[in-house]
Scaffold this motif. Structure first.
Motif, PDB file in Angstrom:
ATOM      1  N   ARG A 105      26.496  37.665  11.728  1.00  0.00           N
ATOM      2  CA  ARG A 105      25.402  38.621  11.971  1.00  0.00           C
ATOM      3  C   ARG A 105      25.963  39.923  12.551  1.00  0.00           C
ATOM      4  O   ARG A 105      25.557  41.023  12.146  1.00  0.00           O
ATOM      5  N   LEU A 134      25.710  43.705  10.806  1.00  0.00           N
ATOM      6  CA  LEU A 134      25.151  44.860  11.518  1.00  0.00           C
ATOM      7  C   LEU A 134      26.192  45.957  11.664  1.00  0.00           C
ATOM      8  O   LEU A 134      25.882  47.150  11.510  1.00  0.00           O
ATOM      9  N   ASN A 156      25.872  49.791  10.272  1.00  0.00           N
ATOM     10  CA  ASN A 156      26.008  50.889  11.227  1.00  0.00           C
ATOM     11  C   ASN A 156      27.146  51.822  10.834  1.00  0.00           C
ATOM     12  O   ASN A 156      27.023  53.051  10.928  1.00  0.00           O
TER      13      ASN A 156
END
Length: 321
Positions: A225, A229, A233
């Motif tokens: 996870r 992310l 980003n």
């Protein structure tokens, strides 16, 4: 067990691909750095020529008695400074060439590359609507996913340790020899059952193994996870940086054009005795600074493009073992 082996293989393959992609990115950045230095050498040669021109004018004005000697001395200092900068850049070119040779696995002696200027490098246009699926090519995401699959397989393997390893059937629906022995032979059954109990009643070791692998699974999921992310980003930041860098290149190019025109006008007016030496010195320094600023901005634009290419996986796709 095969699933875990495949997952471990994919994780290692992704790790190798990540190192290879990083090396390619470093090589590209080093190549751009070399071209930047060559551009700065050209700019430094222009600076020396400009400084020499002003020095000749200042010397002529001093000899004609229309300027004070300090003007010629100041310009001579500026000229020497630019000549020293040119020599330093030539040394930097050799160093950058050696670094690129090392990255490409070549010796420095006789090593050369095509290309002399960043102006020959076309920055690709980032098309709208890039699908997020491209991020699945990222080696770090492939590695995180493989680690997650490996952890899942490990949980299944540890749980299977609770069950006696015998075949219940031999063929079709017929009972196996091992199962028949359990039923028909009390001694065998008792001994086998005791062995199983001894295995299961191991002071909770197998239970702890399950708990440990479950914690590993949770940790692997958290890592996956986090990797996802981080990927999104990183892409968001790089796309924003690309837009900013494109704008900065345009602004710095306009500033360079304005600085060149300002210096041209100041040089003519100084030669005609209309403009003082300090104005010429100021416009000269502004021009020299603008040349380097434009080149540095161009390099940043190209490096950001390389970083974006890496962040999108660089075109790498995992092999199916």
């Amino acid at each position: 067990i095969y699933t875990k082996a495949v997952a471990d293989y994919e994780s290692r393959a992704a790790q190798v691909a990540d190192v290879a992609l990083t090396t390619l990115g470093t090589s590209a950045s080093t190549y751009f750095q070399l071209l930047l230095i060559r551009d700065k050498i050209t700019a430094a040669q222009q600076n020396v020529a400009n400084a020499q021109s002003i020095s000749d004018i200042a010397t002529a004005r001093v000899e004609a008695g229309v300027a004070v000697p300090i003007e010629a001395l100041q310009q001579q200092i500026a000229l020497q400074r630019e000549m020293a900068a040119l020599s330093s850049l030539k040394q930097s070119e050799l160093s950058a060439l050696a670094s690129l040779a090392l990255l490409s696995g070549n010796g420095v002696q006789g090593y050369s590359i095509n290309g002399d200027t960043l102006a020959d490098i076309n920055v690709p246009t980032i098309a709208p609507g890039i699908p997020s699926e491209l991020l699945l090519r990222r080696p770090d995401l492939v590695q995180a996913e493989a680690n997650l699959r490996s952890a899942t397989a490990s949980v299944d393997i540890v749980r299977n340790d609770y069950f006696p390893d015998i075949a219940l059937t031999s063929n079709l629906s017929a009972g196996s020899t091992s199962l028949t022995e359990l039923v028909t032979s009390p001694d065998t059954f008792l001994n086998f059952n005791a062995s199983v109990l001894q295995t299961l009643l191991d002071n909770g070791q197998r239970s702890r193994n399950v708990e440990r692998t479950q914690l590993t699974l949770e940790s692997s999921f958290s890592d996956y996870r986090k990797a996802v992310l981080n990927a999104f980003n990183e892409i968001e930041v790089l796309l924003s940086n690309m837009q900013v860098q494109n704008e900065l290149v345009e602004v710095s190019l306009q500033s360079l054009s304005a600085a060149e025109e300002s210096f041209r006008i100041a040089q003519v007016r100084y030669e005609e005795g209309v403009t003082d030496f300090q104005t010429v010195l100021t416009t000269q320094n502004t021009l020299f600074s603008s040349r380097n600023s434009y080149l540095d901005t161009k390099l940043s634009q190209l490096n950001t493009t390389v970083n974006l290419y890496q962040a999108l996986g660089g075109g790498w796709e995992k092999e199916t073992p």
